[in-house]
Design a protein around this motif. Structure first.
Motif, short mmCIF file in Angstrom:
data_model
loop_
_atom_site.label_atom_id
_atom_site.label_comp_id
_atom_site.label_asym_id
_atom_site.label_seq_id
_atom_site.Cartn_x
_atom_site.Cartn_y
_atom_site.Cartn_z
N ARG A 114 0.86 -1.20 -0.08
CA ARG A 114 -0.12 -0.04 0.06
C ARG A 114 0.77 1.24 0.04
N ALA A 115 2.07 1.18 0.63
CA ALA A 115 2.89 2.41 0.72
C ALA A 115 3.38 2.60 -0.77
N ALA A 116 3.86 1.73 -1.54
CA ALA A 116 4.51 1.62 -2.80
C ALA A 116 3.21 2.13 -3.86
N LEU A 117 2.03 1.70 -3.35
CA LEU A 117 0.80 2.57 -4.18
C LEU A 117 0.67 3.74 -4.06
N GLU A 118 0.80 4.21 -2.90
CA GLU A 118 0.62 5.96 -2.60
C GLU A 118 1.76 6.56 -3.45
N CYS A 119 3.05 5.85 -3.14
CA CYS A 119 3.96 6.62 -3.85
C CYS A 119 3.64 6.67 -5.48
N ALA A 120 2.94 5.61 -6.10
CA ALA A 120 2.82 5.56 -7.51
C ALA A 120 1.97 6.79 -7.83
N ARG A 121 0.69 6.94 -6.76
CA ARG A 121 -0.18 7.79 -7.00
C ARG A 121 0.29 9.09 -6.96
N SER A 122 1.20 9.38 -5.97
CA SER A 122 1.91 10.62 -5.73
C SER A 122 2.58 11.08 -7.01
N ALA A 123 3.21 10.18 -7.65
CA ALA A 123 3.99 10.51 -9.01
C ALA A 123 3.09 10.62 -10.13
N ALA A 124 1.90 9.84 -10.11
CA ALA A 124 0.89 10.31 -11.16
C ALA A 124 0.49 11.53 -10.99
N ALA A 125 0.06 12.07 -9.85
CA ALA A 125 -0.54 13.45 -9.48
C ALA A 125 0.34 14.55 -10.08
N ALA A 126 1.75 14.20 -9.82
CA ALA A 126 2.87 15.06 -10.28
C ALA A 126 3.06 15.15 -11.65
N LEU A 127 2.87 13.78 -12.40
CA LEU A 127 3.22 13.85 -13.69
C LEU A 127 2.09 13.93 -14.80
N ARG A 128 0.79 13.76 -14.24
CA ARG A 128 -0.48 13.59 -15.44
C ARG A 128 -0.49 15.17 -16.06
N PRO A 129 -0.05 16.11 -15.27
CA PRO A 129 -0.04 17.34 -15.92
C PRO A 129 0.86 17.61 -17.01
N VAL A 130 2.03 17.00 -16.96
CA VAL A 130 2.72 17.05 -17.99
C VAL A 130 2.28 16.77 -19.33
N ALA A 131 1.19 15.80 -19.34
CA ALA A 131 0.68 15.45 -20.50
C ALA A 131 -0.86 16.29 -20.84
N THR A 132 -1.17 16.89 -19.94
CA THR A 132 -2.68 17.68 -20.22
C THR A 132 -2.56 19.08 -19.97
N ALA A 133 -1.38 19.70 -19.47
CA ALA A 133 -1.54 21.33 -19.27
C ALA A 133 -1.71 21.84 -20.52
N GLU A 134 -2.25 23.03 -20.37
CA GLU A 134 -2.41 23.71 -21.57
C GLU A 134 -1.51 24.50 -22.41
N THR A 135 -0.47 24.61 -21.96
CA THR A 135 0.67 25.46 -22.62
C THR A 135 1.91 24.48 -22.45
N ALA A 136 2.78 24.34 -23.59
CA ALA A 136 3.86 23.78 -23.39
C ALA A 136 4.80 24.20 -22.45
N SER A 137 4.91 25.38 -22.12
CA SER A 137 5.71 25.85 -20.98
C SER A 137 5.22 25.28 -19.54
N ALA A 138 3.86 25.08 -19.53
CA ALA A 138 3.47 24.53 -18.24
C ALA A 138 3.60 23.12 -18.30
N GLN A 139 3.70 22.49 -19.26
CA GLN A 139 3.83 21.02 -19.32
C GLN A 139 5.43 20.70 -18.81
N ILE A 140 6.50 21.57 -19.52
CA ILE A 140 7.78 21.40 -18.92
C ILE A 140 7.91 21.84 -17.57
N THR A 141 7.11 22.80 -17.02
CA THR A 141 7.49 23.24 -15.68
C THR A 141 7.11 22.27 -14.79
N HIS A 142 5.86 21.49 -15.12
CA HIS A 142 5.36 20.29 -14.27
C HIS A 142 6.46 19.14 -14.30
N LEU A 143 7.10 19.07 -15.39
CA LEU A 143 8.11 17.86 -15.33
C LEU A 143 9.50 18.32 -14.50
#
Length: 974
Positions: free
Chosen positions: A439-468
């Motif tokens: 369960r702890a590893a799953l929470e780490c995966a969810r934290s990573a997903a929450a941080a990285l999902r905007p890299v694919a969905t942000a509305e501007t290229a600069s915002a995508q790179i900022t999230h990365l």
């Protein structure tokens, strides 16, 4: 105003004389040393020339060295000397501007005959720069290419395509130039225009320029026509010297340099140096005076043995020069710089290297690949495992490798294949006793997903790179134990973050449209590949040099290594847009000019060392046969005196040999390993894969099959619970694809039965395919977008091949028979009776059958889906054991007994849709009996504790996931 200047061609007989001439020219009293620039091919060459100056002139002269510059460094210095010069555009900005210009040109009607991708944008930018550096305007480009193609357009589709390509490139390049002008910044070409327009501060510029590189026709690193034109007209330069050897001049450079620099004066400097001896193997064929090795690793190992033998030899002629006066010269730094760490370290020889490596070769760069794989697959199971286990990322101190493996196993059981929403909704049960908590590893995966999902969905290229960048700042590790490794890691991390920051600002300023995640990842990966990283390795010992730097190194001995056709001569850069016949009209050099120059440089290299030179070639590269370099022909005409060297004795040179042979080793780690080996009792079965009796347990069929594949694989995975090392894969892994296919078929047949259907026949096959496609489409929507097209082809087929559904239905139609009931993903678990050589026996088994069809005639049809080929029936247990278990499990079901009537695999990659168990008619019963015997033999071996390395097919060791912990000395050479 053009400064009056003296332009000279300084002719030198060889590289020894060249180094002396450069020292004399650079330190001439006529011009201040600090206002002198020497143009060199690489920064590594600059480092070697600096060392040559210091060794010949003394330590004090090192304080008064001239500027040692590459072509790019030279332009940077000139830009700094222009008062009030507009800022230079970065490479990232130029790429973004050209991408925007290309898109606008396409939207305006100049549609390219290819799809615009990040890699093609880079190739377009390189082609534009080549045009401008060869003094071609866009009008010249369009006129020359159009004139060449026009006569053929009406009758040649290739010419018509090239014409459309030319129209697009002209429109894109024109838009790019307008976009550059609108930024208020300049690139190299704009800087050159300012310099030639008199914008340079003559007092801050160079007064004396010494050119040591040829033109582009002779060398990929050479100067262009525009560079020579700039050198002849730039303000402030009063002396221009071009230094070249006689061999290079005779290869065509003499004629070309006079065309590039009219009214060129010629002077000769230096005397020919004494030729070195050519070291060759004792007994070598006179027509092949070189060393030959199997591959590059053996090549370096052979040199280590050679040096050890010479240092221990009592012969006077065998006394080698100091190690730092010996250089190994290669054309490509990789893989030699990697192999050197292993081979020279194991051989206890110090070495030094200053060559630039690709930034992508740094371990932290691999982290970026892992991150993008996680994003592109929407956190599928392999990408979660790779991300959480990445050594340069840290998500939680409470999560270790065992927790990640536990999560991986649970995700496998849940048949999880990715998806942001599904990851967020996942629920995992508390761990069983003595097992890690996933369960702890799953929470780490969810934290990573929450941080990285905007890299694919942000509305501007600069915002995508900022999230990365924010993700890397938050989760990248900085606590590396080894000081040297920590410093290198931090430098690489800083370089990658700086690159991402430059990309962000480029998009923010010039084109902030959102990027498709695949396009974004491709752009970042390409920029990382394009960047170089120069970690200095060692400060003493043997020098490792690239061929461009070797002429500037003052050494006693050279070994030219890796002389194979693909490396020597260095391959010319090819344009992907036009053939050579068109490029020659635009100023591109012909291949014969470059080949002649390459031979001349090789000839000069042979005479460069003071004492000795040797040459080696290979027979294999990645287990493929390679051809020797044509440069070896130069040995016949080099005029070198041959010095024969005996093969080194089979002495213990390497640390690993000391361990193998039981020789005392000074290395502390090796000594420890040797002590362990000596403590091992002879004949102790514990060191041969035998652990002693084990208690019976509930066995999974798949794990028993693994035991039959290789008992050690079972031991590593099921007893030691070690995770398998897996290669990173694009898309779904085979296991994930298998789970997905099973899920789709289970859902389809459940719906098919709910609709009142049973047997699939020719009459309802179309309805079945239609329903299957509806089910598949719903399941495909849950997959990451990058995986959908491929998985759709697997299930539903394409123009090239039929899909798994069509294969599964066609076999049922051909087999005939009436289906009474289908049991889908049927769980079979408990005690079952199996018959072996010693009679019946009860074993606890758990399994899950993909599909069991109950037929009207009282027989069972056992089906197993395979996305690849059907397994070898001599090794497979699934179908025969499923059959025996199903007969016992279903006894009395629907008021009758059931017997296995048919069993087989529906395999996607087999020629025939259905691979029946037993093959020919009448062999089913024998196949089931044989399967029971093999299963019981596996159970007996496990319970006796026998786990030797004994692969069923030894060639499978090549991709085994436990190779790093396997004692393969029990197997032999596969």
């Amino acid at each position: 105003m053009i400064t009056p200047r003296v332009t000279r061609l300084v002719r030198v007989p060889d590289y020894k004389a060249m180094r002396g001439a450069l020292a004399a020219l650079a330190l001439s009293a006529d011009v201040s040393v600090r206002r002198t620039a020497i143009l060199l091919p690489t920064r590594s060459a600059a480092e070697e020339l600096r060392r040559s100056f210091e060794s010949s002139l003394g330590e004090g002269a090192a304080l008064l060295l001239p500027h040692l510059l590459t072509r790019a460094d030279f332009y940077q210095h000139l830009h700094a000397a222009v008062p009030g010069a507009p800022p230079l555009l970065t490479g990232a900005e130029r790429e973004v501007l050209l991408r925007r210009a290309a898109r606008e040109a396409s939207e305006a009607g100049a549609v390219p005959p290819f799809r615009l991708r990040p890699g093609l944008i880079v190739q377009m930018l390189d082609f534009y720069d080549e045009l401008r550096r060869r003094e071609q305007t866009l009008d010249d480009f369009e006129r020359l290419v159009t004139g060449y193609l026009s006569p053929s357009v009406e009758m040649d589709r290739g010419a018509e395509r090239l014409m459309r390509q030319t129209e697009f490139l002209c429109a894109a390049f024109a838009g790019f130039e307008r976009a550059v002008a609108q930024t208020g910044r300049i690139d190299e070409h704009g800087l050159r225009a300012i310099l030639l327009g008199g914008g340079l501060d003559a007092h801050g510029a160079f007064e004396h320029v010494i050119v040591t590189v040829p033109d582009q026709a002779a060398d990929n690193r050479g100067l262009y026509a525009s560079d020579f034109d700039l050198l002849t007209r730039i303000p402030g330069v009063s002396r221009l010297d071009v230094v070249a050897t006689e061999a290079l001049l005779a290869a065509g450079f003499h004629e070309r340099i006079h065309q590039l620099l009219p009214e060129l004066l010629e002077v000769r400097m230096g005397e020919p140096g004494a030729l070195p001896a050519l070291a060759v193997p004792e007994g070598a064929d006179p027509s092949a005076p070189w060393f030959t090795f199997r591959d590059r690793e053996e090549e370096l190992a052979g040199v280590v043995r050679w040096l050890h033998d010479r240092s221990e030899s009592a012969h006077a002629h065998a006394q080698p020069p100091p190690l730092d006066s010996i250089a190994f010269v290669f054309q490509r730094p990789l893989p030699y710089l990697y192999l050197a760490r292993q081979v020279f370290g194991d051989g206890r020889l110090p070495y030094q290297a200053s060559d630039s490596l690709p930034l992508s070769a740094e371990p932290f760069a691999a982290t970026i690949d892992i991150v993008f794989s996680f994003i592109e697959t929407e956190a599928n199971r392999p990408s979660i495992r790779e991300l959480l286990g990445a050594p340069h990322l840290s998500f939680s101190e409470r999560t270790g490798k065992r927790d990640i493996s536990a999560l991986d196993e649970q995700l496998k059981e849940l048949e999880y294949s990715g998806g942001w929403e599904r990851l967020e909704a996942l629920e995992i049960d508390p761990p069983r006793p003595k097992l890690p908590d996933a369960r702890a590893a799953l929470e780490c995966a969810r934290s990573a997903a929450a941080a990285l999902r905007p890299v694919a969905t942000a509305e501007t290229a600069s915002a995508q790179i900022t999230h990365l960048i924010e993700f890397l700042d938050a989760f990248a590790r900085t606590d590396v134990d080894d000081k040297e490794a920590a410093a290198r890691h931090l430098r690489a991390r800083a370089a990658i973050l700086a690159l991402l920051d430059a990309l962000r600002h480029a998009h923010e300023r010039h084109d902030d449209r959102p990027l498709d995640v695949v396009e974004f990842s491709g752009s970042v990966r390409r920029w990382i590949d394009a960047q170089t990283f120069a970690p200095r390795t060692g400060v003493e010992g043997i020098r490792l040099l690239d061929a461009a730097s070797a002429p500037y190194a003052d050494v006693d001995e050279l070994r030219l290594i890796g002389l194979v056709e693909r490396d020597w001569p260095e391959p010319a850069r090819r344009s992907i847009f036009y053939p050579a016949s068109i490029l020659s009209n635009l100023g591109w050099p012909a291949d014969p000019s470059r080949m002649a120059a390459a031979r001349a440089r090789f000839h000069d290299l042979l005479g460069s060392p003071a004492v000795r030179v040797s040459v080696s070639t290979l027979t294999l590269e990645d287990d493929a046969i390679v051809s020797p370099s044509p440069m070896l022909e130069e040995l016949e005409t080099a005029g070198l005196e041959v010095e024969r060297w005996p093969s080194p004795p089979a002495a213990t040179v390497f640390v690993h040999e000391m361990i193998e042979r039981g020789v005392a080793a000074s290395d502390s780690n090796a000594a420890g390993w040797l002590a362990l080996r000596r403590e091992r009792p002879d004949g102790d079965r514990r060191y041969s894969g035998f652990t002693g009796p084990r208690e019976p347990k509930t066995y999974a069929i798949s794990y028993l099959e693994r035991y039959l594949d290789c008992p050690f694989k079972y031991f590593a995975g099921q007893v030691l619970r070690l995770p398998e090392e897996r290669d990173e894969e694009a898309g779904l892994s085979p296991i994930e694809r298998g789970h997905f296919v099973h899920e789709v078929f289970e859902t389809f047949f459940t719906a098919w039965q709910a609709a009142g259907h049973r047997t699939i026949t020719t009459a309802n096959a179309a309805d079945a395919l239609e329903m299957f496609e509806e089910v598949a489409q719903r399941k495909l929507e849950k997959l990451p977008e990058a995986d959908r097209a491929l998985e759709r082809n697997y299930l539903l087929g394409s123009a090239a091949a039929s899909g798994l559904a069509e294969r599964a239905f066609s076999f049922e139609i051909e087999q005939g028979g009436e289906v009474v009931e289908r049991l889908l993903e049927k769980v079979l678990e408990g005690e079952y009776t199996f018959t072996g050589d010693d009679g019946p026996r009860t074993v606890r088994i758990k399994a899950k059958a993909d599909r069991i069809d109950l037929m009207a005639d009282g027989t069972l049809r056992i089906i197993d889906y395979k996305i690849g080929r059907a397994p070898k029936q001599s090794r497979s247990l699934q179908l025969p054991i499923y059959g025996v278990m199903a007969q016992q499990e279903l006894e009395g079901h629907l008021g009758r007994s059931w017997t296995v009537g048919a069993a087989g695999y529906v395999a996607f990659k087999e020629k025939e849709a259905f691979a029946p168990l037993g093959g020919r008619a009448g062999a089913l019963e024998a196949a089931i009996a044989d399967g029971q015997k093999r299963m019981l033999a596996a159970v007996d071996g496990i319970e006796r504790g026998e786990f030797p390395v004994q692969p069923d097919e030894p060639f499978r060791c090549q991709w085994c996931g436990y190779a790093s912990v396997c004692r393969k000395d029990y197997v032999g050479d596969e």
